[in-house]
Design a protein around this motif. Sequence first.
Motif, PDB file in Angstrom:
ATOM      1  N   ALA A  23     -18.256   7.676 -40.261  1.00  0.00           N
ATOM      2  CA  ALA A  23     -16.792   7.610 -40.218  1.00  0.00           C
ATOM      3  C   ALA A  23     -16.347   6.152 -40.134  1.00  0.00           C
ATOM      4  N   VAL A  24     -15.522   5.732 -41.057  1.00  0.00           N
ATOM      5  CA  VAL A  24     -15.019   4.360 -41.086  1.00  0.00           C
ATOM      6  C   VAL A  24     -13.974   4.181 -39.995  1.00  0.00           C
ATOM      7  N   GLY A  25     -14.134   3.122 -39.210  1.00  0.00           N
ATOM      8  CA  GLY A  25     -13.176   2.832 -38.153  1.00  0.00           C
ATOM      9  C   GLY A  25     -13.300   3.749 -36.951  1.00  0.00           C
ATOM     10  N   ASP A  26     -14.324   4.594 -36.928  1.00  0.00           N
ATOM     11  CA  ASP A  26     -14.511   5.526 -35.826  1.00  0.00           C
ATOM     12  C   ASP A  26     -15.139   4.788 -34.645  1.00  0.00           C
ATOM     13  N   THR A  27     -14.676   5.049 -33.452  1.00  0.00           N
ATOM     14  CA  THR A  27     -15.235   4.399 -32.273  1.00  0.00           C
ATOM     15  C   THR A  27     -16.554   5.043 -31.855  1.00  0.00           C
ATOM     16  N   ASP A  28     -16.838   6.243 -32.306  1.00  0.00           N
ATOM     17  CA  ASP A  28     -18.091   6.933 -31.996  1.00  0.00           C
ATOM     18  C   ASP A  28     -19.085   6.629 -33.117  1.00  0.00           C
ATOM     19  N   ASP A  29     -20.029   5.728 -32.850  1.00  0.00           N
ATOM     20  CA  ASP A  29     -20.980   5.276 -33.860  1.00  0.00           C
ATOM     21  C   ASP A  29     -21.949   6.374 -34.298  1.00  0.00           C
ATOM     22  N   GLU A  30     -22.046   7.453 -33.538  1.00  0.00           N
ATOM     23  CA  GLU A  30     -22.997   8.522 -33.859  1.00  0.00           C
ATOM     24  C   GLU A  30     -22.422   9.570 -34.811  1.00  0.00           C
ATOM     25  N   ARG A  31     -21.122   9.626 -34.964  1.00  0.00           N
ATOM     26  CA  ARG A  31     -20.473  10.668 -35.752  1.00  0.00           C
ATOM     27  C   ARG A  31     -20.709  10.458 -37.246  1.00  0.00           C
ATOM     28  N   ARG A  32     -21.102  11.549 -37.919  1.00  0.00           N
ATOM     29  CA  ARG A  32     -21.337  11.520 -39.357  1.00  0.00           C
ATOM     30  C   ARG A  32     -20.744  12.778 -39.990  1.00  0.00           C
ATOM     31  N   THR A  33     -20.416  12.663 -41.267  1.00  0.00           N
ATOM     32  CA  THR A  33     -20.137  13.830 -42.078  1.00  0.00           C
ATOM     33  C   THR A  33     -21.256  13.913 -43.090  1.00  0.00           C
ATOM     34  N   VAL A  34     -21.929  15.044 -43.110  1.00  0.00           N
ATOM     35  CA  VAL A  34     -23.032  15.256 -44.038  1.00  0.00           C
ATOM     36  C   VAL A  34     -22.543  16.221 -45.101  1.00  0.00           C
ATOM     37  N   THR A  35     -22.604  15.791 -46.345  1.00  0.00           N
ATOM     38  CA  THR A  35     -22.191  16.627 -47.463  1.00  0.00           C
ATOM     39  C   THR A  35     -23.435  17.083 -48.197  1.00  0.00           C
ATOM     40  N   LEU A  36     -23.624  18.387 -48.248  1.00  0.00           N
ATOM     41  CA  LEU A  36     -24.731  18.973 -49.004  1.00  0.00           C
ATOM     42  C   LEU A  36     -24.190  19.386 -50.361  1.00  0.00           C
ATOM     43  N   VAL A  37     -24.829  18.912 -51.412  1.00  0.00           N
ATOM     44  CA  VAL A  37     -24.435  19.266 -52.770  1.00  0.00           C
ATOM     45  C   VAL A  37     -25.643  19.909 -53.439  1.00  0.00           C
ATOM     46  N   GLY A  38     -25.569  21.198 -53.625  1.00  0.00           N
ATOM     47  CA  GLY A  38     -26.627  21.921 -54.314  1.00  0.00           C
ATOM     48  C   GLY A  38     -26.338  21.929 -55.806  1.00  0.00           C
ATOM     49  N   ILE A  39     -27.251  21.391 -56.575  1.00  0.00           N
ATOM     50  CA  ILE A  39     -27.069  21.296 -58.021  1.00  0.00           C
ATOM     51  C   ILE A  39     -28.073  22.215 -58.701  1.00  0.00           C
ATOM     52  N   GLY A  40     -27.575  23.099 -59.542  1.00  0.00           N
ATOM     53  CA  GLY A  40     -28.432  24.005 -60.304  1.00  0.00           C
ATOM     54  C   GLY A  40     -28.498  25.393 -59.712  1.00  0.00           C
ATOM     55  N   GLU A  41     -29.106  26.278 -60.466  1.00  0.00           N
ATOM     56  CA  GLU A  41     -29.217  27.699 -60.097  1.00  0.00           C
ATOM     57  C   GLU A  41     -29.895  27.904 -58.744  1.00  0.00           C
ATOM     58  N   ARG A  42     -30.865  27.082 -58.430  1.00  0.00           N
ATOM     59  CA  ARG A  42     -31.624  27.227 -57.187  1.00  0.00           C
ATOM     60  C   ARG A  42     -30.703  27.219 -55.970  1.00  0.00           C
ATOM     61  N   TRP A  43     -29.576  26.519 -56.049  1.00  0.00           N
ATOM     62  CA  TRP A  43     -28.734  26.307 -54.884  1.00  0.00           C
ATOM     63  C   TRP A  43     -27.427  27.087 -54.907  1.00  0.00           C
ATOM     64  N   VAL A  44     -27.288  28.054 -55.792  1.00  0.00           N
ATOM     65  CA  VAL A  44     -26.051  28.830 -55.908  1.00  0.00           C
ATOM     66  C   VAL A  44     -25.688  29.509 -54.582  1.00  0.00           C
ATOM     67  N   ASP A  45     -26.670  29.965 -53.842  1.00  0.00           N
ATOM     68  CA  ASP A  45     -26.426  30.677 -52.586  1.00  0.00           C
ATOM     69  C   ASP A  45     -26.624  29.784 -51.361  1.00  0.00           C
ATOM     70  N   LEU A  46     -26.401  28.481 -51.497  1.00  0.00           N
ATOM     71  CA  LEU A  46     -26.653  27.523 -50.424  1.00  0.00           C
ATOM     72  C   LEU A  46     -25.967  27.910 -49.125  1.00  0.00           C
ATOM     73  N   ARG A  47     -24.677  28.235 -49.173  1.00  0.00           N
ATOM     74  CA  ARG A  47     -23.944  28.598 -47.949  1.00  0.00           C
ATOM     75  C   ARG A  47     -24.562  29.802 -47.260  1.00  0.00           C
ATOM     76  N   THR A  48     -24.839  30.832 -48.023  1.00  0.00           N
ATOM     77  CA  THR A  48     -25.419  32.061 -47.468  1.00  0.00           C
ATOM     78  C   THR A  48     -26.805  31.805 -46.911  1.00  0.00           C
ATOM     79  N   ASP A  49     -27.615  31.063 -47.663  1.00  0.00           N
ATOM     80  CA  ASP A  49     -28.984  30.778 -47.228  1.00  0.00           C
ATOM     81  C   ASP A  49     -28.990  29.995 -45.922  1.00  0.00           C
ATOM     82  N   LEU A  50     -28.116  28.998 -45.794  1.00  0.00           N
ATOM     83  CA  LEU A  50     -28.055  28.221 -44.555  1.00  0.00           C
ATOM     84  C   LEU A  50     -27.576  29.089 -43.391  1.00  0.00           C
ATOM     85  N   ALA A  51     -26.640  29.976 -43.639  1.00  0.00           N
ATOM     86  CA  ALA A  51     -26.144  30.870 -42.587  1.00  0.00           C
ATOM     87  C   ALA A  51     -27.259  31.783 -42.098  1.00  0.00           C
ATOM     88  N   LEU A  52     -28.123  32.217 -43.007  1.00  0.00           N
ATOM     89  CA  LEU A  52     -29.232  33.101 -42.638  1.00  0.00           C
ATOM     90  C   LEU A  52     -30.371  32.352 -41.952  1.00  0.00           C
TER      91      LEU A  52
END
Length: 177
Positions: free
Chosen positions: A147-176
């Motif tokens: 986070a830019v300008g954030d006072t908490d140096d540990e805070r992050r936003t992690v963006t997962l980008v699944g590309i291709g057929e293998r990752w179509v169900d990424l949200r469901t798979d992570l939930a399971l």
Amino acid sequence: MEAAHNGPVADTAVPGTVTLDIAVESPEQMRDLGRLIAGVLAPGDLVMLTGELGAGKTTLTRGLGEGLGVRGAVTSPTFVIARVHPSLGDGPALVHVDAYRLGGGLDEMEDLDLDVSLPESVVVVEWGDGKVEELSDDRLQVLIHRAVGDTDDERRTVTLVGIGERWVDLRTDLALA
């Protein structure tokens, strides 16, 4: 660690992609996220990690190694370029590559023979943008943003980008997982 629900389920600008944003508040949560992601990985998966120095790429990879149950401490392979961590069980090995010191040349990446390792391993490449995309049409890109300008140096936003057929169900798979 929370999944942000404001991101799109599917990115219509890039067909065949699924995007998920996750807020991470500490290094421990980054490792936990790695263990969670490991629960959906399989032999042949390519994971590309992007983020500035100190963003948490190696910490996430430690969690991946723990979740996959591999041998050896997962540390940054910056000076050796690549490390192979064999499975302690019947799961895939973890091939951890740090492409930071490599030039943009495809020849240097080809010398690592990642295409040979990929079918039976999980290959994780830090700083691989523009260098390893040809290895697989299906890949999981992990973008770690401090986070830019954030006072908490540990805070992050992690963006997962699944590309291709293998990752179509990424949200469901992570939930399971």
